[in-house]
Structures are given as C-alpha cells and as structure tokens.
Design a protein around this motif. Structure first.
Motif, PDB file in Angstrom:
ATOM      1  N   LEU A  78       0.829  -1.205   0.000  1.00 17.64           N
ATOM      2  CA  LEU A  78       0.000   0.000   0.000  1.00 17.64           C
ATOM      3  C   LEU A  78       0.867   1.259   0.000  1.00 17.64           C
ATOM      4  N   ILE A  79       1.914   1.289   0.786  1.00 15.13           N
ATOM      5  CA  ILE A  79       2.820   2.448   0.815  1.00 15.13           C
ATOM      6  C   ILE A  79       3.401   2.693  -0.574  1.00 15.13           C
ATOM      7  N   GLU A  80       3.845   1.634  -1.239  1.00 19.35           N
ATOM      8  CA  GLU A  80       4.417   1.780  -2.577  1.00 19.35           C
ATOM      9  C   GLU A  80       3.387   2.299  -3.582  1.00 19.35           C
ATOM     10  N   VAL A  81       2.157   1.834  -3.478  1.00 12.16           N
ATOM     11  CA  VAL A  81       1.094   2.315  -4.367  1.00 12.16           C
ATOM     12  C   VAL A  81       0.844   3.806  -4.119  1.00 12.16           C
ATOM     13  N   ILE A  82       0.772   4.209  -2.858  1.00 10.85           N
ATOM     14  CA  ILE A  82       0.554   5.624  -2.555  1.00 10.85           C
ATOM     15  C   ILE A  82       1.707   6.469  -3.086  1.00 10.85           C
ATOM     16  N   LEU A  83       2.934   5.996  -2.902  1.00 15.55           N
ATOM     17  CA  LEU A  83       4.100   6.721  -3.436  1.00 15.55           C
ATOM     18  C   LEU A  83       4.027   6.855  -4.959  1.00 15.55           C
ATOM     19  N   GLN A  84       3.707   5.760  -5.623  1.00 19.75           N
ATOM     20  CA  GLN A  84       3.613   5.778  -7.084  1.00 19.75           C
ATOM     21  C   GLN A  84       2.548   6.774  -7.543  1.00 19.75           C
ATOM     22  N   LYS A  85       1.389   6.733  -6.904  1.00 22.15           N
ATOM     23  CA  LYS A  85       0.305   7.640  -7.289  1.00 22.15           C
ATOM     24  C   LYS A  85       0.607   9.081  -6.891  1.00 22.15           C
ATOM     25  N   LYS A  86       1.327   9.274  -5.800  1.00 19.30           N
ATOM     26  CA  LYS A  86       1.719  10.627  -5.390  1.00 19.30           C
ATOM     27  C   LYS A  86       2.565  11.281  -6.477  1.00 19.30           C
ATOM     28  N   SER A  96       2.629  10.452  -9.733  1.00 12.73           N
ATOM     29  CA  SER A  96       1.928  10.624 -11.008  1.00 12.73           C
ATOM     30  C   SER A  96       0.712  11.549 -10.920  1.00 12.73           C
ATOM     31  N   LEU A  97       0.103  11.680  -9.738  1.00 13.46           N
ATOM     32  CA  LEU A  97      -1.127  12.466  -9.613  1.00 13.46           C
ATOM     33  C   LEU A  97      -0.931  13.790  -8.867  1.00 13.46           C
ATOM     34  N   ASP A  98       0.226  14.004  -8.282  1.00 15.33           N
ATOM     35  CA  ASP A  98       0.577  15.264  -7.633  1.00 15.33           C
ATOM     36  C   ASP A  98      -0.332  15.604  -6.454  1.00 15.33           C
ATOM     37  N   PHE A  99      -0.019  15.007  -5.310  1.00 14.08           N
ATOM     38  CA  PHE A  99      -0.704  15.338  -4.071  1.00 14.08           C
ATOM     39  C   PHE A  99       0.287  15.229  -2.921  1.00 14.08           C
ATOM     40  N   ASP A 100      -0.020  15.883  -1.820  1.00 16.86           N
ATOM     41  CA  ASP A 100       0.805  15.813  -0.618  1.00 16.86           C
ATOM     42  C   ASP A 100       0.119  14.938   0.418  1.00 16.86           C
ATOM     43  N   VAL A 101       0.927  14.231   1.200  1.00 22.81           N
ATOM     44  CA  VAL A 101       0.443  13.420   2.316  1.00 22.81           C
ATOM     45  C   VAL A 101       1.080  13.990   3.570  1.00 22.81           C
ATOM     46  N   LYS A 157      -6.044  16.400 -10.566  1.00 26.85           N
ATOM     47  CA  LYS A 157      -6.936  15.330 -10.076  1.00 26.85           C
ATOM     48  C   LYS A 157      -7.556  15.723  -8.742  1.00 26.85           C
ATOM     49  N   ASN A 158      -8.845  15.430  -8.595  1.00 20.94           N
ATOM     50  CA  ASN A 158      -9.499  15.737  -7.322  1.00 20.94           C
ATOM     51  C   ASN A 158      -9.362  14.548  -6.368  1.00 20.94           C
ATOM     52  N   LEU A 159      -9.859  14.730  -5.158  1.00 23.24           N
ATOM     53  CA  LEU A 159      -9.707  13.722  -4.113  1.00 23.24           C
ATOM     54  C   LEU A 159     -10.295  12.372  -4.515  1.00 23.24           C
ATOM     55  N   SER A 160     -11.476  12.375  -5.095  1.00 19.27           N
ATOM     56  CA  SER A 160     -12.117  11.108  -5.493  1.00 19.27           C
ATOM     57  C   SER A 160     -11.279  10.360  -6.520  1.00 19.27           C
ATOM     58  N   GLU A 161     -10.721  11.083  -7.479  1.00 20.17           N
ATOM     59  CA  GLU A 161      -9.879  10.441  -8.491  1.00 20.17           C
ATOM     60  C   GLU A 161      -8.612   9.859  -7.862  1.00 20.17           C
ATOM     61  N   ILE A 162      -8.010  10.596  -6.947  1.00 19.75           N
ATOM     62  CA  ILE A 162      -6.784  10.136  -6.286  1.00 19.75           C
ATOM     63  C   ILE A 162      -7.053   8.874  -5.464  1.00 19.75           C
ATOM     64  N   ILE A 163      -8.059   8.935  -4.598  1.00 25.51           N
ATOM     65  CA  ILE A 163      -8.358   7.778  -3.742  1.00 25.51           C
ATOM     66  C   ILE A 163      -8.792   6.594  -4.603  1.00 25.51           C
ATOM     67  N   GLY A 164      -9.584   6.846  -5.642  1.00 23.92           N
ATOM     68  CA  GLY A 164     -10.011   5.774  -6.544  1.00 23.92           C
ATOM     69  C   GLY A 164      -8.841   5.085  -7.220  1.00 23.92           C
ATOM     70  N   GLN A 165      -7.865   5.860  -7.659  1.00 25.21           N
ATOM     71  CA  GLN A 165      -6.702   5.252  -8.321  1.00 25.21           C
ATOM     72  C   GLN A 165      -5.820   4.489  -7.334  1.00 25.21           C
ATOM     73  N   ILE A 166      -5.666   5.017  -6.130  1.00 25.66           N
ATOM     74  CA  ILE A 166      -4.883   4.298  -5.111  1.00 25.66           C
ATOM     75  C   ILE A 166      -5.557   2.963  -4.801  1.00 25.66           C
ATOM     76  N   LYS A 167      -6.845   3.002  -4.532  1.00 28.47           N
ATOM     77  CA  LYS A 167      -7.568   1.772  -4.192  1.00 28.47           C
ATOM     78  C   LYS A 167      -7.572   0.795  -5.362  1.00 28.47           C
ATOM     79  N   GLY A 168      -7.736   1.301  -6.568  1.00 26.53           N
ATOM     80  CA  GLY A 168      -7.767   0.438  -7.745  1.00 26.53           C
ATOM     81  C   GLY A 168      -6.444  -0.277  -7.986  1.00 26.53           C
ATOM     82  N   LEU A 169      -5.340   0.467  -7.949  1.00 25.20           N
ATOM     83  CA  LEU A 169      -4.031  -0.147  -8.181  1.00 25.20           C
ATOM     84  C   LEU A 169      -3.668  -1.111  -7.046  1.00 25.20           C
ATOM     85  N   PHE A 170      -3.955  -0.718  -5.813  1.00 30.41           N
ATOM     86  CA  PHE A 170      -3.668  -1.617  -4.699  1.00 30.41           C
ATOM     87  C   PHE A 170      -4.461  -2.915  -4.845  1.00 30.41           C
ATOM     88  N   SER A 171      -5.750  -2.811  -5.173  1.00 32.02           N
ATOM     89  CA  SER A 171      -6.596  -4.005  -5.332  1.00 32.02           C
ATOM     90  C   SER A 171      -6.010  -4.936  -6.382  1.00 32.02           C
TER      91      SER A 171
END
Length: 157
Positions: free
Chosen positions: A36-44, A46-51, A71-85
């Motif tokens: 999950l950490i790696e997925v969040i890093l990868q999406k961070k 490519s999608l440009d967000f701060d944690v 990208k808005n919050l829904s798109e970011i969380i959706g992509q994180i959850k999708g790639l992790f799944s």
C-alpha cells in the motif's frame, strides 16, 4: 436514489478514511502494508498530491491528503484503491473484493484542525495496542525522527 456528489474545494487538505470490504483485516503483515505504501508513493508522483499523515490499521486506513494537481480527491483515492486491489489480488492469488466502495472524508479548515487530525491518526494504533499499525504510521516520522517515510510525507508545519 440519486448518487451523492462529493464536495471538493481546490487546495484543501482532507482527512480520509477508507475501509476494507466487510472490515476484513488484510493489513496484518508487512508485505501488504508495504504494498500500500508503494502504491501511494507511485500515485503521489503521477497524480501530484501531498500526504501529511497516515496510519494503516488492520481493516482501514486514515490519511491526510492535499491534491495539488488536476486530479481531485475522489480520483486520487479511486486510483490508489484500484491499483492496490489489482496488485493485492495478483500477489495473494485471490478474487475477493478488497475495499468498501466509498470512503469518508472531511475538509480540514485550519492548522489547529490539521494538528488535531494528525494527533488522532497517531493515537489510533496506540489506543488499540497495534504495533504493526504504529510502524505503518507517520507517528515515527513526526515523533521519533524516523525517515522511512520521508519520500511519502510532507511535514505539517
């Protein structure tokens, strides 16, 4: 029934909670937490967000996140959850549903509220006595000088 629209405020910081399907405790080993950490890093990247803070609990995740790009919050969380799944299902050779469909969020309005949210994130595993969750939290970064998650986190000042 009409689908609820999520309110999105450009530049806002959000406290997000997302839960596993049926509260299944899938985050009970280091491999899954690291995935999950790696997925969040990868999406961070490519999608440009701060944690600003996070904790991975056995059956849910809390994260303080601020979209910076297009990208808005829904798109970011959706992509994180999708790639992790996708990765989880491949590694664990399963077809089970991983996440509940929606996630909970609220906008953080000021620094005081941000610090209270971060405090909640950090106390969550302490209150439940979860050593693995404490390891997979921004707690060690903020309070112990651990730089393991330096690439992931933007310090809250």
């Amino acid at each position: 029934m009409a689908k609820l629209k999520r309110y999105y405020e450009e530049g806002a910081v959000y406290f997000v909670t997302t839960t596993t399907h049926n509260r299944t405790p899938i985050f009970n080993d280091e491999e899954t937490c690291n995935m999950l950490i790696e997925v969040i890093l990868q999406k961070k990247e490519s999608l440009d967000f701060d944690v600003y803070g996070f904790v991975i609990m056995p059956d849910h995740v809390h994260v303080m996140i601020q979209p910076q790009g297009t990208k808005n919050l829904s798109e970011i969380i959706g992509q994180i959850k999708g790639l992790f799944s996708k990765q989880y299902k491949e590694r664990k050779n399963t077809t089970q549903q991983i996440w509940q469909k929606r996630f909970y969020d609220y906008g953080i309005r000021n620094l005081k509220s941000a610090k209270q949210s971060l405090d909640y994130i950090h106390k969550n595993p302490l209150e439940e006595g979860l050593k693995l969750a404490l390891k997979y939290s921004s707690y060690s970064y903020y309070y112990q000088g651990d730089e393991s998650f330096k690439r992931l986190l933007t310090p809250l000042t």
